[in-house]
Design a protein around this motif. Structure first.
Motif, PDB file in Angstrom:
ATOM      1  N   PHE A  19       3.412   6.829   1.877  1.00 13.43           N
ATOM      2  CA  PHE A  19       4.755   6.252   1.815  1.00 13.43           C
ATOM      3  C   PHE A  19       5.413   6.623   0.487  1.00 13.43           C
ATOM      4  N   MET A  20       6.673   6.991   0.527  1.00 11.08           N
ATOM      5  CA  MET A  20       7.403   7.274  -0.703  1.00 11.08           C
ATOM      6  C   MET A  20       7.568   6.009  -1.542  1.00 11.08           C
ATOM      7  N   THR A  21       7.727   4.873  -0.843  1.00  4.74           N
ATOM      8  CA  THR A  21       7.778   3.566  -1.505  1.00  4.74           C
ATOM      9  C   THR A  21       6.720   2.680  -0.874  1.00  4.74           C
ATOM     10  N   SER A  22       5.834   2.125  -1.681  1.00  4.75           N
ATOM     11  CA  SER A  22       4.744   1.292  -1.156  1.00  4.75           C
ATOM     12  C   SER A  22       5.302   0.137  -0.334  1.00  4.75           C
ATOM     13  N   THR A  23       4.573  -0.229   0.709  1.00  7.83           N
ATOM     14  CA  THR A  23       5.076  -1.237   1.639  1.00  7.83           C
ATOM     15  C   THR A  23       3.947  -2.082   2.202  1.00  7.83           C
ATOM     16  N   ALA A  24       4.338  -3.222   2.782  1.00  8.04           N
ATOM     17  CA  ALA A  24       3.405  -4.060   3.531  1.00  8.04           C
ATOM     18  C   ALA A  24       4.075  -4.620   4.774  1.00  8.04           C
ATOM     19  N   THR A  25       5.213  -4.048   5.155  1.00  4.21           N
ATOM     20  CA  THR A  25       5.931  -4.560   6.322  1.00  4.21           C
ATOM     21  C   THR A  25       5.263  -4.070   7.601  1.00  4.21           C
ATOM     22  N   ILE A  26       5.275  -4.922   8.587  1.00  3.77           N
ATOM     23  CA  ILE A  26       4.601  -4.601   9.847  1.00  3.77           C
ATOM     24  C   ILE A  26       5.248  -3.406  10.538  1.00  3.77           C
ATOM     25  N   SER A  27       6.568  -3.313  10.485  1.00  6.84           N
ATOM     26  CA  SER A  27       7.268  -2.225  11.183  1.00  6.84           C
ATOM     27  C   SER A  27       6.902  -0.862  10.618  1.00  6.84           C
ATOM     28  N   GLU A  28       6.921  -0.732   9.288  1.00 14.29           N
ATOM     29  CA  GLU A  28       6.663   0.567   8.667  1.00 14.29           C
ATOM     30  C   GLU A  28       5.210   0.996   8.835  1.00 14.29           C
ATOM     31  N   LEU A  29       4.284   0.057   8.689  1.00  9.81           N
ATOM     32  CA  LEU A  29       2.872   0.411   8.817  1.00  9.81           C
ATOM     33  C   LEU A  29       2.512   0.774  10.254  1.00  9.81           C
ATOM     34  N   VAL A  30       3.006   0.011  11.215  1.00 14.00           N
ATOM     35  CA  VAL A  30       2.703   0.311  12.619  1.00 14.00           C
ATOM     36  C   VAL A  30       3.349   1.622  13.037  1.00 14.00           C
TER      37      VAL A  30
ATOM     38  N   GLN B 207       7.488   0.373  -7.203  1.00 17.89           N
ATOM     39  CA  GLN B 207       8.325   1.446  -7.721  1.00 17.89           C
ATOM     40  C   GLN B 207       9.004   2.159  -6.556  1.00 17.89           C
ATOM     41  N   PRO B 208      10.311   1.966  -6.339  1.00 20.48           N
ATOM     42  CA  PRO B 208      10.978   2.581  -5.175  1.00 20.48           C
ATOM     43  C   PRO B 208      11.204   4.078  -5.363  1.00 20.48           C
ATOM     44  N   ASP B 209      11.316   4.752  -4.243  1.00 21.91           N
ATOM     45  CA  ASP B 209      11.628   6.171  -4.257  1.00 21.91           C
ATOM     46  C   ASP B 209      13.072   6.368  -4.735  1.00 21.91           C
TER      47      ASP B 209
ATOM     48  N   CYS C  58       0.840  -1.199   0.000  1.00 22.40           N
ATOM     49  CA  CYS C  58       0.000   0.000   0.000  1.00 22.40           C
ATOM     50  C   CYS C  58       0.873   1.247   0.000  1.00 22.40           C
ATOM     51  N   SER C  59       0.290   2.354  -0.444  1.00 17.75           N
ATOM     52  CA  SER C  59       1.021   3.619  -0.468  1.00 17.75           C
ATOM     53  C   SER C  59       0.478   4.631   0.536  1.00 17.75           C
ATOM     54  N   VAL C  60      -0.696   4.357   1.117  1.00 17.93           N
ATOM     55  CA  VAL C  60      -1.311   5.291   2.056  1.00 17.93           C
ATOM     56  C   VAL C  60      -1.897   4.526   3.233  1.00 17.93           C
ATOM     57  N   VAL C  61      -1.665   5.022   4.445  1.00 18.36           N
ATOM     58  CA  VAL C  61      -2.303   4.478   5.644  1.00 18.36           C
ATOM     59  C   VAL C  61      -3.068   5.607   6.317  1.00 18.36           C
TER      60      VAL C  61
ATOM     61  N   PHE D 200      15.298   8.782  -4.136  1.00 15.64           N
ATOM     62  CA  PHE D 200      16.297   9.436  -3.305  1.00 15.64           C
ATOM     63  C   PHE D 200      16.547   8.754  -1.955  1.00 15.64           C
ATOM     64  N   CYS D 201      15.492   8.167  -1.334  1.00 13.96           N
ATOM     65  CA  CYS D 201      15.690   7.640   0.028  1.00 13.96           C
ATOM     66  C   CYS D 201      15.366   6.157   0.153  1.00 13.96           C
ATOM     67  N   TYR D 202      15.360   5.424  -0.949  1.00 10.87           N
ATOM     68  CA  TYR D 202      15.080   3.987  -0.887  1.00 10.87           C
ATOM     69  C   TYR D 202      16.327   3.229  -0.446  1.00 10.87           C
ATOM     70  N   ASP D 203      16.194   2.442   0.598  1.00  7.98           N
ATOM     71  CA  ASP D 203      17.290   1.620   1.124  1.00  7.98           C
ATOM     72  C   ASP D 203      16.943   0.160   0.864  1.00  7.98           C
ATOM     73  N   GLU D 204      17.551  -0.419  -0.142  1.00  8.56           N
ATOM     74  CA  GLU D 204      17.206  -1.787  -0.550  1.00  8.56           C
ATOM     75  C   GLU D 204      17.506  -2.800   0.542  1.00  8.56           C
ATOM     76  N   ALA D 205      18.651  -2.670   1.194  1.00  8.37           N
ATOM     77  CA  ALA D 205      19.024  -3.636   2.238  1.00  8.37           C
ATOM     78  C   ALA D 205      18.054  -3.582   3.412  1.00  8.37           C
ATOM     79  N   ARG D 206      17.686  -2.367   3.832  1.00  7.48           N
ATOM     80  CA  ARG D 206      16.743  -2.217   4.946  1.00  7.48           C
ATOM     81  C   ARG D 206      15.368  -2.766   4.569  1.00  7.48           C
ATOM     82  N   THR D 207      14.913  -2.465   3.371  1.00  8.26           N
ATOM     83  CA  THR D 207      13.602  -2.945   2.923  1.00  8.26           C
ATOM     84  C   THR D 207      13.559  -4.463   2.892  1.00  8.26           C
TER      85      THR D 207
END
Length: 431
Positions: free
Chosen positions: A311-322, A356-358, A284-287, A360-367
């Motif tokens: 979100f600058m980069t869509s996500t479904a990870t529990i950490s980012e959404l919470v 589609q990652p952002d 998702c891109s919006v919470v 400027f601030c997309y961190d592939e390893a962290r994601t």
């Protein structure tokens, strides 16, 4: 031909399987936190008790009517649903489960001399194997099969099975069926149909294709085709479509004024949204977080607020959404308001296979690390039980008998919950 099998008064019937003494007793099942009536037995419907009636009003109005109430027991209902589907899969080559108590049956290629007698025996088999009464509708299209199942449930003379296999039966069924109750006709469309003088399914089916397409577009045209006996809704198409938005929202057991307690509830709602996203392989891109006061307490200040994060980069990870959802609590919270309900909604949903990652601030390893953590949490909780592993933000300040933080599943008020008869051996007590 296609069949639609529907369990009769499903939640109430599940409770009665293990409580045969309540076979003819008026019964209701309540929503989360014992808030409102979400299921009514046939006896309660005959009394005129409306759906979604708040439980406290039910006790005030029908206190001496002998109505038995149960808290929702989704572990029991889910297991009983799986048993029904297992019986159906043993009878037909393909079953598509449409909801917890409904399933479409693919009858193509089956050599059935008498569809009606076959359907009656299938309903009897399901009830004999599971204890749950079901109704079956058989017709050339899925919309007509849904209509036939309603007739099978409503009229005892059908013996739980209604077959629409001739043009004469189709026209008769359409003439007696309200247009507002047709599968796929929502409230707005039904109001529009009434404006044009269309009150029955037959009157809707008699309109021209051009008129239907001009007024109700492609979705209305598909319903019109189905009513006229042309099957255009594919099971694969319905099954493959992920949800465009996901909402987790519940009323609280008691009103909340503390911001940290509200934050814990929101954290759990966000975690559930994240889990549902990953289950359908989406991001998702919006919470959005929303919170509301108790609208039934006119003596208290009323409030309803919401806030969202993109979100600058869509996500479904529990950490980012919470993390995003709990930060929004500070925006929607108002001091002095007694909150009764809150929720989290995720939108901007797309496939996890094409993110589609952002720039400027997309961190592939962290994601990648966060995705692995979320997958591990899902696996552990699926194998060992809900909330076995959770974030610190999801913990409640209350403690259970062992001194541990109360889990989300236990933070919901279910004072009238029945035992998990079909999934826990300890639910049966031998005296």
């Amino acid at each position: 031909m296609v069949g639609l099998i529907d369990c009769d008064n499903f939640f109430c019937s599940c409770e009665r399987v293990f409580r045969p003494d309540l076979a003819h007793t008026p019964m209701v099942v309540l929503s989360n936190n014992d808030g409102c009536v979400v299921a009514r037995s046939r006896e309660v419907k005959a009394m005129g008790l409306p759906d979604c009636l708040p439980y406290h009003q039910l006790k005030e109005r029908y206190g001496d009517a002998g109505i038995v109430a149960f808290s929702s027991n989704y572990a029991l209902y889910g297991d009983m649903s799986a048993r029904v589907m297992a019986v159906l899969r043993s009878a037909v080559p393909e079953v598509w489960q449409y909801s917890i108590d409904e399933a479409f049956l693919d009858l193509e290629g089956l050599n059935i001399p008498d569809l009606y007698e076959w359907g009656v025996k299938l309903c009897e088999k399901v009830e004999r194997c599971t204890g749950l009464p079901v109704s079956l509708g058989i017709a050339p299209t899925k919309t007509l099969a849904k209509m036939a199942s309603r007739y099978a449930k409503r009229y005892p003379a059908y013996r739980k099975c209604c077959v629409i296999d001739t043009e004469e039966k189709r026209e008769k069924a359409l003439k007696l069926f309200p247009a507002a109750d047709v599968w796929g006709i929502g409230r707005r469309t039904s109001n529009s149909l009434a404006y044009y003088g269309i009150t029955t399914a037959y009157e809707l089916a008699q309109r021209s294709r051009g008129w239907i397409r001009a007024k109700y577009h492609v979705t209305g045209e598909r319903t019109w085709d189905e009513l006229n006996g042309r099957s255009v809704i594919d099971v694969e198409e319905m099954e493959g479509n992920p949800r465009k938005s996901i909402v987790t929202s519940r009323s609280f057991p008691a009103m909340i004024t503390d911001v940290e307690e509200l934050r814990s509830h929101v954290a759990n709602y966000a975690a559930r949204c994240a889990m549902k996203l990953r289950r359908q392989n989406s991001v998702c891109s919006v919470v959005t977080v929303f919170a509301q006061s108790n609208r039934f307490r006119e003596d208290l200040p009323q409030y309803s607020g919401s806030a969202f994060h993109s979100f600058m980069t869509s996500t479904a990870t529990i950490s980012e959404l919470v993390e995003a959802a709990t930060a929004l609590v500070d925006t929607v919270y108002r001091k002095g308001i007694h909150f009764k309900r809150a929720g989290v909604m995720v939108t901007g949903i797309s496939s996890a296979a094409a993110v589609q990652p952002d720039l400027f601030c997309y961190d592939e390893a962290r994601t990648l690390k966060l995705r692995h953590v979320s997958a591990a949490v899902d696996t552990i909780n699926r194998r060992l039980g809900a909330d076995t592993v959770m974030l610190a933000a999801q913990q409640y300040s209350d403690r259970d008998e062992s001194g541990k933080s109360v889990r989300f599943v236990n933070a919901i008020r279910r004072a009238l919950k029945s035992p998990d008869y079909s999934t826990r051996i300890g639910a049966f007590v031998v005296s």
